[in-house]
Design a protein around this motif. Structure first.
Motif, PDB file in Angstrom:
ATOM      1  N   ALA A  10       6.098  21.658  34.576  1.00 51.43           N
ATOM      2  CA  ALA A  10       5.872  20.330  34.018  1.00 51.43           C
ATOM      3  C   ALA A  10       6.147  20.306  32.518  1.00 51.43           C
ATOM      4  O   ALA A  10       6.756  19.361  31.992  1.00 51.43           O
ATOM      5  CB  ALA A  10       4.444  19.884  34.305  1.00 51.43           C
ATOM      6  N   ILE A  11       5.718  21.338  31.814  1.00 55.29           N
ATOM      7  CA  ILE A  11       5.954  21.387  30.368  1.00 55.29           C
ATOM      8  C   ILE A  11       7.439  21.543  30.074  1.00 55.29           C
ATOM      9  O   ILE A  11       7.979  20.915  29.146  1.00 55.29           O
ATOM     10  CB  ILE A  11       5.132  22.530  29.746  1.00 55.29           C
ATOM     11  N   LEU A  12       8.129  22.362  30.859  1.00 52.81           N
ATOM     12  CA  LEU A  12       9.581  22.491  30.675  1.00 52.81           C
ATOM     13  C   LEU A  12      10.291  21.174  30.975  1.00 52.81           C
ATOM     14  O   LEU A  12      11.270  20.821  30.305  1.00 52.81           O
ATOM     15  CB  LEU A  12      10.126  23.591  31.584  1.00 52.81           C
ATOM     16  N   ALA A  13       9.817  20.445  31.976  1.00 52.20           N
ATOM     17  CA  ALA A  13      10.407  19.144  32.280  1.00 52.20           C
ATOM     18  C   ALA A  13      10.208  18.188  31.112  1.00 52.20           C
ATOM     19  O   ALA A  13      11.123  17.422  30.756  1.00 52.20           O
ATOM     20  CB  ALA A  13       9.783  18.576  33.553  1.00 52.20           C
ATOM     21  N   LEU A  21      -0.142  17.015  26.582  1.00 52.87           N
ATOM     22  CA  LEU A  21       1.231  16.933  26.101  1.00 52.87           C
ATOM     23  C   LEU A  21       1.908  15.658  26.597  1.00 52.87           C
ATOM     24  O   LEU A  21       2.613  14.982  25.837  1.00 52.87           O
ATOM     25  CB  LEU A  21       2.016  18.154  26.565  1.00 52.87           C
ATOM     26  N   ALA A  22       1.695  15.317  27.867  1.00 54.29           N
ATOM     27  CA  ALA A  22       2.304  14.102  28.407  1.00 54.29           C
ATOM     28  C   ALA A  22       1.771  12.862  27.694  1.00 54.29           C
ATOM     29  O   ALA A  22       2.542  11.931  27.397  1.00 54.29           O
ATOM     30  CB  ALA A  22       2.036  14.005  29.909  1.00 54.29           C
ATOM     31  N   ALA A  23       0.471  12.844  27.401  1.00 56.94           N
ATOM     32  CA  ALA A  23      -0.106  11.709  26.690  1.00 56.94           C
ATOM     33  C   ALA A  23       0.496  11.584  25.288  1.00 56.94           C
ATOM     34  O   ALA A  23       0.860  10.487  24.844  1.00 56.94           O
ATOM     35  CB  ALA A  23      -1.623  11.850  26.609  1.00 56.94           C
ATOM     36  N   GLU A  64       6.808   5.640  23.470  1.00 54.07           N
ATOM     37  CA  GLU A  64       6.585   4.229  23.784  1.00 54.07           C
ATOM     38  C   GLU A  64       6.043   3.415  22.615  1.00 54.07           C
ATOM     39  O   GLU A  64       6.254   2.194  22.569  1.00 54.07           O
ATOM     40  CB  GLU A  64       5.627   4.104  24.973  1.00 54.07           C
ATOM     41  N   TYR A  65       5.346   4.049  21.682  1.00 49.84           N
ATOM     42  CA  TYR A  65       4.617   3.274  20.676  1.00 49.84           C
ATOM     43  C   TYR A  65       4.922   3.670  19.233  1.00 49.84           C
ATOM     44  O   TYR A  65       4.174   3.297  18.341  1.00 49.84           O
ATOM     45  CB  TYR A  65       3.105   3.391  20.934  1.00 49.84           C
ATOM     46  N   THR A  66       5.958   4.418  19.003  1.00 49.16           N
ATOM     47  CA  THR A  66       6.330   4.766  17.631  1.00 49.16           C
ATOM     48  C   THR A  66       7.763   4.333  17.355  1.00 49.16           C
ATOM     49  O   THR A  66       8.552   4.094  18.271  1.00 49.16           O
ATOM     50  CB  THR A  66       6.216   6.285  17.379  1.00 49.16           C
ATOM     51  N   ARG A  67       8.076   4.226  16.075  1.00 51.41           N
ATOM     52  CA  ARG A  67       9.435   3.866  15.680  1.00 51.41           C
ATOM     53  C   ARG A  67      10.418   4.922  16.163  1.00 51.41           C
ATOM     54  O   ARG A  67      11.530   4.601  16.583  1.00 51.41           O
ATOM     55  CB  ARG A  67       9.518   3.730  14.162  1.00 51.41           C
ATOM     56  N   TRP A  68      10.020   6.198  16.117  1.00 53.71           N
ATOM     57  CA  TRP A  68      10.907   7.272  16.563  1.00 53.71           C
ATOM     58  C   TRP A  68      11.273   7.070  18.042  1.00 53.71           C
ATOM     59  O   TRP A  68      12.431   7.201  18.425  1.00 53.71           O
ATOM     60  CB  TRP A  68      10.225   8.627  16.388  1.00 53.71           C
ATOM     61  N   VAL A  84       5.728  13.919  34.915  1.00 49.40           N
ATOM     62  CA  VAL A  84       4.606  14.735  35.396  1.00 49.40           C
ATOM     63  C   VAL A  84       4.310  14.425  36.858  1.00 49.40           C
ATOM     64  O   VAL A  84       4.103  15.329  37.678  1.00 49.40           O
ATOM     65  CB  VAL A  84       3.359  14.490  34.526  1.00 49.40           C
ATOM     66  N   ILE A  85       4.303  13.144  37.207  1.00 50.12           N
ATOM     67  CA  ILE A  85       4.058  12.757  38.596  1.00 50.12           C
ATOM     68  C   ILE A  85       5.112  13.371  39.510  1.00 50.12           C
ATOM     69  O   ILE A  85       4.807  13.891  40.595  1.00 50.12           O
ATOM     70  CB  ILE A  85       4.045  11.220  38.727  1.00 50.12           C
ATOM     71  N   ALA A  86       6.365  13.322  39.090  1.00 48.52           N
ATOM     72  CA  ALA A  86       7.456  13.849  39.919  1.00 48.52           C
ATOM     73  C   ALA A  86       7.336  15.350  40.113  1.00 48.52           C
ATOM     74  O   ALA A  86       7.553  15.864  41.216  1.00 48.52           O
ATOM     75  CB  ALA A  86       8.801  13.507  39.276  1.00 48.52           C
ATOM     76  N   VAL A  87       6.986  16.080  39.053  1.00 48.80           N
ATOM     77  CA  VAL A  87       6.856  17.537  39.162  1.00 48.80           C
ATOM     78  C   VAL A  87       5.777  17.897  40.182  1.00 48.80           C
ATOM     79  O   VAL A  87       5.975  18.770  41.040  1.00 48.80           O
ATOM     80  CB  VAL A  87       6.532  18.148  37.783  1.00 48.80           C
ATOM     81  N   TYR A  88       4.654  17.227  40.122  1.00 51.07           N
ATOM     82  CA  TYR A  88       3.569  17.565  41.035  1.00 51.07           C
ATOM     83  C   TYR A  88       3.790  16.985  42.430  1.00 51.07           C
ATOM     84  O   TYR A  88       3.261  17.516  43.416  1.00 51.07           O
ATOM     85  CB  TYR A  88       2.229  17.127  40.439  1.00 51.07           C
ATOM     86  N   PHE A  89       4.577  15.936  42.527  1.00 50.09           N
ATOM     87  CA  PHE A  89       4.997  15.465  43.844  1.00 50.09           C
ATOM     88  C   PHE A  89       5.844  16.533  44.533  1.00 50.09           C
ATOM     89  O   PHE A  89       5.623  16.866  45.711  1.00 50.09           O
ATOM     90  CB  PHE A  89       5.790  14.164  43.696  1.00 50.09           C
ATOM     91  N   LEU A  90       6.802  17.088  43.808  1.00 50.33           N
ATOM     92  CA  LEU A  90       7.640  18.147  44.369  1.00 50.33           C
ATOM     93  C   LEU A  90       6.812  19.387  44.705  1.00 50.33           C
ATOM     94  O   LEU A  90       7.009  20.014  45.750  1.00 50.33           O
ATOM     95  CB  LEU A  90       8.752  18.511  43.376  1.00 50.33           C
ATOM     96  N   ALA A  91       5.888  19.724  43.813  1.00 50.58           N
ATOM     97  CA  ALA A  91       5.047  20.893  44.060  1.00 50.58           C
ATOM     98  C   ALA A  91       4.197  20.716  45.311  1.00 50.58           C
ATOM     99  O   ALA A  91       4.022  21.652  46.099  1.00 50.58           O
ATOM    100  CB  ALA A  91       4.147  21.145  42.849  1.00 50.58           C
TER     101      ALA A  91
END
Length: 348
Positions: free
Chosen positions: A74-77, A197-199, A206-210, A294-301
């Motif tokens: 998940a972290i690598l993703a 990390l995901a948060a 989603e919420y920064t100029r970057w 994150v959802i996709a990684v754990y769905f696959l797992a």
């Protein structure tokens, strides 16, 4: 006999007003299905495994194992996600991860460096690696596939040189290994790191100029450049973030296993990218996003572990991840095309 050259009168085709009325409920159902369809499929998958093998699948150890062992993937993703947002591929994240876990273990076991300063060194190396990737892509203007494939191969070579082709096994401080093996209220700490990390990445994108600029570059780099966005700097930064996150995944791997191997790395690349692309079909259809990943990684797992518990052969993981990646890319492309058509159909 004379023929008339006047155009025949056309009678408007009878229409049904009901066909042109807004259909809010149908549109709402479509949007909900697009956003949360993967979650629904995940729940259905769990229900199937519960029905077929509930005695084993419902054990708390199964959930804890999935949460902990797939945290590195998940972290690598999430590492691969950031360059993809700006429209670039980083194929070196798995190789950087392999180098980081070898370097982290070697600094402690071979060089006798304290564990946490060793982690800082590993993160710094990851940042340098990422900046180098970004410079070659954004400034030297070399294709990202070529650059990251080359630097990833270089990372594999450095890993083999540093380890001598052998595992690094030794004594690590308990405070270091417990960071990857302990639980927080029954939840494995590696899974907690994934959520944190995901948060953080969700807020950043989603919420920064970057984040807004990053999505703008990924959508149309030329238009973003003309609007005043520093595309080069943003691209370099995205690769630097990917390098640091990949290095962090390597350090986490050492805390979990208490060892490092020169062979670790390449096998994580496909699951990571499968998670990112499949995640683009969830929550924000057609758009790479942190929580969807994150959802996709754990769905696959969940699918892999459930099938293995039912007696599936060991190579089912490769079939599952490869098939999921193909489906994910197709769905993500279809969703992006629908968004483009919807935007083009809007008045003005």
């Amino acid at each position: 006999m004379s023929t008339s050259t006047e155009p025949a009168a056309t009678t408007p085709r009878a229409t049904h007003p009901e066909l042109h009325k807004p259909q809010p409920y149908r549109d709402l159902a479509t949007r909900i299905g697009a956003r949360y369809g993967l979650l629904v499929v995940w729940l259905l998958l769990i229900a199937v495994f519960v029905a077929l093998n509930g005695d084993v699948f419902l054990r708390p150890l199964t959930a804890q194992t999935i949460a902990s062992t797939k945290a590195v993937v998940a972290i690598l993703a999430l590492a691969a996600l950031v360059p993809l947002v700006v429209g670039q591929f980083d194929l070196s994240v798995a190789s950087q991860f392999g180098l980081a876990q070898a370097l982290c273990a070697g600094l402690v076991v071979k060089q006798g460096l304290p564990a946490w300063p060793g982690v800082l060194v590993v993160l710094l190396v990851g940042a340098v690696f990422g900046v180098a990737n970004g410079f070659l892509v954004a400034v030297a203007r070399i294709n990202a596939f070529v650059v990251t494939l080359a630097t990833g191969t270089l990372a594999i070579g450095l890993t083999q040189w540093y380890t001598g082709g052998a595992q690094i096994i030794g004594s690590f401080p308990e405070s270091f290994t417990s960071a990857g093996r302990a639980n927080l209220a029954g939840v494995p700490l590696p899974f907690v790191y994934v959520l944190v990390l995901a948060a953080g990445m969700w807020v950043m994108l989603e919420y920064t100029r970057w984040g807004r600029r990053a999505y703008a570059i990924g959508g149309n780099a030329r238009a973003a450049l003309l609007s005043g966005v520093n595309v080069r700097r943003m691209t370099v930064t995205s690769f630097a973030v990917a390098g640091v996150v990949s290095a962090g995944a390597g350090a986490l791997q050492v805390t979990i296993l208490g060892a490092a191997s020169p062979e670790v790395g390449a096998q994580f690349l496909l699951p990571a990218f499968a998670g990112v692309f499949l995640g683009a079909a969830a929550l924000r259809p057609g758009r790479f996003n942190a929580w969807g990943t994150v959802i996709a990684v754990y769905f696959l797992a969940t699918g892999i572990v459930g099938l293995q518990q039912l007696g599936a052969p060991f190579y089912i993981e490769q079939f599952f991840n490869g098939g999921a990646l193909l489906i994910a890319v197709a769905v993500a492309q279809y969703s992006a095309e629908r968004r483009r058509r919807a935007a083009a159909a809007k008045p003005g």
